[in-house]
Design a protein around this motif. Structure first.
Motif, PDB file in Angstrom:
ATOM      1  N   ILE A   1      31.737  35.369  47.218  1.00 28.06           N
ATOM      2  CA  ILE A   1      30.839  35.433  45.717  1.00 28.06           C
ATOM      3  C   ILE A   1      29.766  35.053  45.674  1.00 28.06           C
ATOM      4  O   ILE A   1      28.835  35.781  45.046  1.00 28.06           O
ATOM      5  CB  ILE A   1      32.161  35.162  44.926  1.00 28.06           C
TER       6      ILE A   1
ATOM      7  N   ARG B   1      33.256  38.972  54.524  1.00 29.04           N
ATOM      8  CA  ARG B   1      34.238  40.495  54.050  1.00 29.04           C
ATOM      9  C   ARG B   1      34.937  40.114  54.880  1.00 29.04           C
ATOM     10  O   ARG B   1      36.684  41.454  54.507  1.00 29.04           O
ATOM     11  CB  ARG B   1      33.417  40.787  53.204  1.00 29.04           C
TER      12      ARG B   1
ATOM     13  N   THR C   1      42.742  36.165  36.339  1.00 25.89           N
ATOM     14  CA  THR C   1      42.450  37.243  36.159  1.00 25.89           C
ATOM     15  C   THR C   1      43.826  38.700  35.797  1.00 25.89           C
ATOM     16  O   THR C   1      43.749  39.389  34.625  1.00 25.89           O
ATOM     17  CB  THR C   1      41.479  37.779  37.041  1.00 25.89           C
TER      18      THR C   1
ATOM     19  N   THR D   1      45.266  39.919  32.229  1.00 20.99           N
ATOM     20  CA  THR D   1      45.443  41.065  31.719  1.00 20.99           C
ATOM     21  C   THR D   1      46.674  41.670  31.616  1.00 20.99           C
ATOM     22  O   THR D   1      47.034  42.239  30.322  1.00 20.99           O
ATOM     23  CB  THR D   1      45.657  41.759  33.307  1.00 20.99           C
TER      24      THR D   1
ATOM     25  N   VAL E   1      42.033  47.159  31.663  1.00 21.13           N
ATOM     26  CA  VAL E   1      40.982  46.202  32.442  1.00 21.13           C
ATOM     27  C   VAL E   1      39.783  46.549  31.848  1.00 21.13           C
ATOM     28  O   VAL E   1      39.054  45.685  31.711  1.00 21.13           O
ATOM     29  CB  VAL E   1      41.023  46.147  34.398  1.00 21.13           C
TER      30      VAL E   1
ATOM     31  N   PRO F   1      38.372  41.334  31.711  1.00 21.65           N
ATOM     32  CA  PRO F   1      39.548  39.793  32.142  1.00 21.65           C
ATOM     33  C   PRO F   1      37.925  39.379  32.279  1.00 21.65           C
ATOM     34  O   PRO F   1      38.287  38.422  31.874  1.00 21.65           O
ATOM     35  CB  PRO F   1      40.699  40.054  32.565  1.00 21.65           C
TER      36      PRO F   1
ATOM     37  N   PHE G   1      36.176  45.615  38.142  1.00 23.02           N
ATOM     38  CA  PHE G   1      35.813  45.035  38.707  1.00 23.02           C
ATOM     39  C   PHE G   1      35.045  45.120  39.002  1.00 23.02           C
ATOM     40  O   PHE G   1      34.876  44.784  40.748  1.00 23.02           O
ATOM     41  CB  PHE G   1      37.072  45.874  39.782  1.00 23.02           C
ATOM     42  N   GLY G   2      34.394  44.290  38.745  1.00 23.63           N
ATOM     43  CA  GLY G   2      32.707  44.756  39.297  1.00 23.63           C
ATOM     44  C   GLY G   2      31.805  46.454  39.477  1.00 23.63           C
ATOM     45  O   GLY G   2      32.568  46.944  39.608  1.00 23.63           O
TER      46      GLY G   2
ATOM     47  N   HIS H   1      30.063  43.294  46.288  1.00 25.72           N
ATOM     48  CA  HIS H   1      31.210  42.122  46.267  1.00 25.72           C
ATOM     49  C   HIS H   1      32.508  42.978  45.140  1.00 25.72           C
ATOM     50  O   HIS H   1      32.697  42.180  44.633  1.00 25.72           O
ATOM     51  CB  HIS H   1      30.460  41.384  45.122  1.00 25.72           C
TER      52      HIS H   1
ATOM     53  N   CYS I   1      35.280  43.879  43.555  1.00 24.28           N
ATOM     54  CA  CYS I   1      36.620  42.844  43.399  1.00 24.28           C
ATOM     55  C   CYS I   1      37.530  43.244  44.398  1.00 24.28           C
ATOM     56  O   CYS I   1      38.030  44.370  45.214  1.00 24.28           O
ATOM     57  CB  CYS I   1      37.449  43.266  42.293  1.00 24.28           C
TER      58      CYS I   1
ATOM     59  N   LEU J   1      45.542  45.048  44.495  1.00 29.51           N
ATOM     60  CA  LEU J   1      46.273  43.720  44.066  1.00 29.51           C
ATOM     61  C   LEU J   1      46.910  43.256  43.278  1.00 29.51           C
ATOM     62  O   LEU J   1      47.891  43.887  42.514  1.00 29.51           O
ATOM     63  CB  LEU J   1      46.165  42.063  44.674  1.00 29.51           C
TER      64      LEU J   1
HETATM   65  C1  HEM Z   1      42.453  42.301  36.653  1.00 32.35           C
HETATM   66  C2  HEM Z   1      42.231  41.492  37.815  1.00 32.35           C
HETATM   67  C3  HEM Z   1      40.774  41.357  37.934  1.00 32.35           C
HETATM   68  C4  HEM Z   1      39.762  41.775  37.840  1.00 32.35           C
HETATM   69  C5  HEM Z   1      39.394  42.016  36.603  1.00 32.35           C
HETATM   70  C6  HEM Z   1      38.946  41.156  38.554  1.00 32.35           C
HETATM   71  C7  HEM Z   1      37.365  40.986  38.531  1.00 32.35           C
HETATM   72  C8  HEM Z   1      36.656  40.786  39.415  1.00 32.35           C
HETATM   73  C9  HEM Z   1      34.816  40.930  39.505  1.00 32.35           C
HETATM   74  C10 HEM Z   1      33.982  41.248  38.051  1.00 32.35           C
HETATM   75  C11 HEM Z   1      34.299  40.727  40.792  1.00 32.35           C
HETATM   76  C12 HEM Z   1      33.271  41.120  41.189  1.00 32.35           C
HETATM   77  C13 HEM Z   1      32.396  39.388  41.300  1.00 32.35           C
HETATM   78  C14 HEM Z   1      30.566  39.611  41.429  1.00 32.35           C
HETATM   79  O1  HEM Z   1      30.228  41.381  41.489  1.00 32.35           O
HETATM   80  O2  HEM Z   1      30.308  39.142  41.914  1.00 32.35           O
HETATM   81  C15 HEM Z   1      35.494  40.279  41.614  1.00 32.35           C
HETATM   82  C16 HEM Z   1      35.300  40.204  42.800  1.00 32.35           C
HETATM   83  C17 HEM Z   1      36.582  39.622  43.889  1.00 32.35           C
HETATM   84  N1  HEM Z   1      37.137  39.707  43.286  1.00 32.35           N
HETATM   85 FE1  HEM Z   1      38.612  39.999  41.235  1.00 32.35          FE
HETATM   86  N2  HEM Z   1      39.450  41.073  39.710  1.00 32.35           N
HETATM   87  C18 HEM Z   1      40.627  40.494  39.319  1.00 32.35           C
HETATM   88  C19 HEM Z   1      41.963  40.675  40.598  1.00 32.35           C
HETATM   89  C20 HEM Z   1      41.880  40.199  41.935  1.00 32.35           C
HETATM   90  C21 HEM Z   1      42.939  40.073  42.141  1.00 32.35           C
HETATM   91  C22 HEM Z   1      43.941  40.136  42.110  1.00 32.35           C
HETATM   92  C23 HEM Z   1      42.519  38.638  43.252  1.00 32.35           C
HETATM   93  C24 HEM Z   1      43.163  37.825  44.640  1.00 32.35           C
HETATM   94  C25 HEM Z   1      44.277  37.676  44.715  1.00 32.35           C
HETATM   95  C26 HEM Z   1      40.522  39.351  43.318  1.00 32.35           C
HETATM   96  C27 HEM Z   1      39.731  38.414  44.283  1.00 32.35           C
HETATM   97  C28 HEM Z   1      38.653  38.223  44.090  1.00 32.35           C
HETATM   98  C29 HEM Z   1      37.855  38.152  45.518  1.00 32.35           C
HETATM   99  C30 HEM Z   1      37.554  37.080  46.461  1.00 32.35           C
HETATM  100  C31 HEM Z   1      36.353  38.897  44.857  1.00 32.35           C
HETATM  101  C32 HEM Z   1      34.528  38.739  45.861  1.00 32.35           C
HETATM  102  C33 HEM Z   1      34.399  39.266  46.225  1.00 32.35           C
HETATM  103  C34 HEM Z   1      33.200  39.321  46.829  1.00 32.35           C
HETATM  104  O3  HEM Z   1      32.460  38.884  46.433  1.00 32.35           O
HETATM  105  O4  HEM Z   1      32.872  40.211  47.729  1.00 32.35           O
HETATM  106  N3  HEM Z   1      40.116  39.860  42.470  1.00 32.35           N
HETATM  107  N4  HEM Z   1      36.396  40.290  40.638  1.00 32.35           N
END
Ligand code: HEM
Length: 426
Positions: free
Chosen positions: A104, A115, A268, A272, A306, A311, A368-369, A374, A376, A381
């Motif tokens: 991240i 990735r 997260t 939620t 969401v 979150p 989720f971004g 990046h 999510c 999942l």
């Molecule tokens: C409602 C649930 C979730 C929300 C709201 C959420 C939100 C986010 C957001 C906003 C980012 C963007 C980060 C950026 O742009 O710098 C992100 C990235 C990420 N999320 Fe989620 N997330 C959730 C669930 C999950 C779950 C369940 C997993 C894994 C089991 C996960 C793994 C990741 C990973 C690994 C990244 C980094 C991706 C990258 O840098 O390429 N997230 N998430």
């Protein structure tokens, strides 16, 4: 602003200070009202940051609160860099040396390489293989609730469900899960009070947090070595052994990926779920609408949940070159903070943004971004888990409802709930 140049102090006239933890201690609707005022100002507003011991900070940042600005910054990753860190405060450089850098906080090409490797964990095929297990975990969690009776939704439902799913996905052996849970709890305690490092209690929590990270890294390193020597049909085996292109995670990379999954994936989805119960209690009409046609409406309901909850409240970027954004001339080296919750209430994009409407369509939220490299990794999942758990909850616990106010986590990062009393008709 070039390095060292005094920034414009344009947050001063607003009476709003998103850097102060007192701001995050206020009720969510008051914070959203302040974000609406910032949005109405148009151009991104600058906030200064105090210097805190042991942490690289003090440079300040521009707050991105409009949907269009958050999308632009997410999409243009070459200008809006995730290095040195997308989180605030920036971790000190030694931390990355000891624990590795999570994806991240990386830009391409390093980010793209990681990735590609970890994407295997999140393909529709991989998710389909764990769907039955997620259903079984949800059922086991609710068996336990039926046995113990209602009490606190976070401790009895949201937290154990979410952690069990992540452990199942990683292939953490059943008997090691209570240990992992205890370490995760210690690791995330500090995030609740980030930003107040001058306080001795915070420093104690930070020490406990670092120890928990070390423990988890040791645990995962041992697991990675074992799975490299004798692979099984699980995610850790897949990540530490080469993909068809010959790429694999080193054991150190596995450690920082695991941390990221635990933090990004754990809190997260659990928050939620918990916010969802409170929202369905406060808006029974929306719950009835969902239940009248669960299969048709659950997809849109999750997107609205969401959006409404957001979150994750913020991530940060650093500019690699001068760029004009939303009427503000930003300079190389400037920092911007993407406030997802504010963007998700932007009336330019969401009519009636403060209404929780499970039939909202379109719903181009950025919870989720924003679109970009990046975005999510765990979004599908999370969607699958929420769909399964809400079905299980509404089917097995008729009359399910929150019976009091949530206790909110004091954090400027997770829109967290630490406790929510609940009951159902027995
Ligand atoms: C409602 C649930 C979730 C929300 C709201 C959420 C939100 C986010 C957001 C906003 C980012 C963007 C980060 C950026 O742009 O710098 C992100 C990235 C990420 N999320 Fe989620 N997330 C959730 C669930 C999950 C779950 C369940 C997993 C894994 C089991 C996960 C793994 C990741 C990973 C690994 C990244 C980094 C991706 C990258 O840098 O390429 N997230 N998430």
């Amino acid at each position: 602003m070039a390095q060292g140049t005094a920034p414009p102090a344009d947050a001063a006239g607003t009476g709003i200070d998103v850097v102060d933890m007192a701001f995050w201690n206020r009720p969510p609707h008051e914070r959203l009202a302040d974000f609406a005022r910032l949005r109405e100002r148009g151009a991104p507003v600058y906030f200064a940051e105090p210097r805190v011991p042991f942490v690289r900070s003090g440079k300040g940042f521009y707050a991105l609160v409009r949907h269009a600005d958050v999308v632009t910054a997410s999409r243009n990753a070459k200008v809006f860099s995730s290095e040195p860190a997308a989180t605030s405060p920036e971790p000190p450089p030694w931390l990355a040396k000891v624990f590795g850098t999570p994806m991240i906080n990386m830009d391409d090409p390093e980010h793209a390489r990681l990735r590609r490797i970890v994407f295997r964990a999140f393909t529709p095929k991989m998710l389909a293989t764990i769907e039955d297990e997620v259903r079984a975990i949800a059922a086991r969690v609710l068996d336990r609730v039926e046995k113990d009776g209602p009490g606190d939704f976070v401790a009895q439902v949201a937290a154990p469900f979410q952690l069990a799913v992540i452990c199942a996905m990683m292939g953490i052996p059943e008997k090691a899960r209570p240990y992992v849970l205890s370490r995760v709890d210690a690791m995330t305690e500090y995030s609740g009070v980030r930003g107040s490092l001058a306080n001795p209690r915070t420093l104690r929590l930070l020490a406990g947090n670092l120890k928990a990270i070390v423990d988890l890294h040791r645990f995962v390193a041992r697991l990675g070595e074992a799975r490299r020597a004798a692979p099984r049909e699980d995610l850790v085996s897949a990540l530490v052994n080469a993909n068809p292109d010959g790429e694999r995670l080193s054991v150190a990379e596995l450690g920082s990926f695991f941390d990221l999954l635990l933090v990004a994936g754990n809190e997260t989805t659990r928050n939620t779920l918990t916010h969802g119960l409170k929202l369905f209690t406060d808006h029974p009409g929306q719950r009835d609408l969902l239940l009248a046609d669960y299969d048709a409406r659950i997809g849109g309901t999750i997107e609205e949940l969401v959006r409404y909850v957001s979150p994750i409240m913020q991530f940060r970027r650093t500019l690699t070159r001068d760029f004009e954004l939303g009427g503000r001339a930003l300079k190389a080296g400037d920092k911007v903070v993407l406030f997802y919750g504010a963007a998700n209430r932007d009336p330019e994009v969401f009519p009636d943004p403060d209404t929780f409407d499970v039939t909202r369509s379109p719903n181009p939220h950025v919870a989720f971004g924003g679109p970009g490299p990046h975005l999510c990794l765990g979004a599908n999942l999370a969607r699958m888990e929420l769909k399964i758990m809400f079905r299980e909850l509404f089917t097995r616990l008729p009359g399910l409802r929150a019976t009091g106010d949530p206790t909110y986590l004091l954090s400027n990062f997770d829109n967290g709930i630490t406790r929510l009393p609940f009951t159902y008709d027995r």
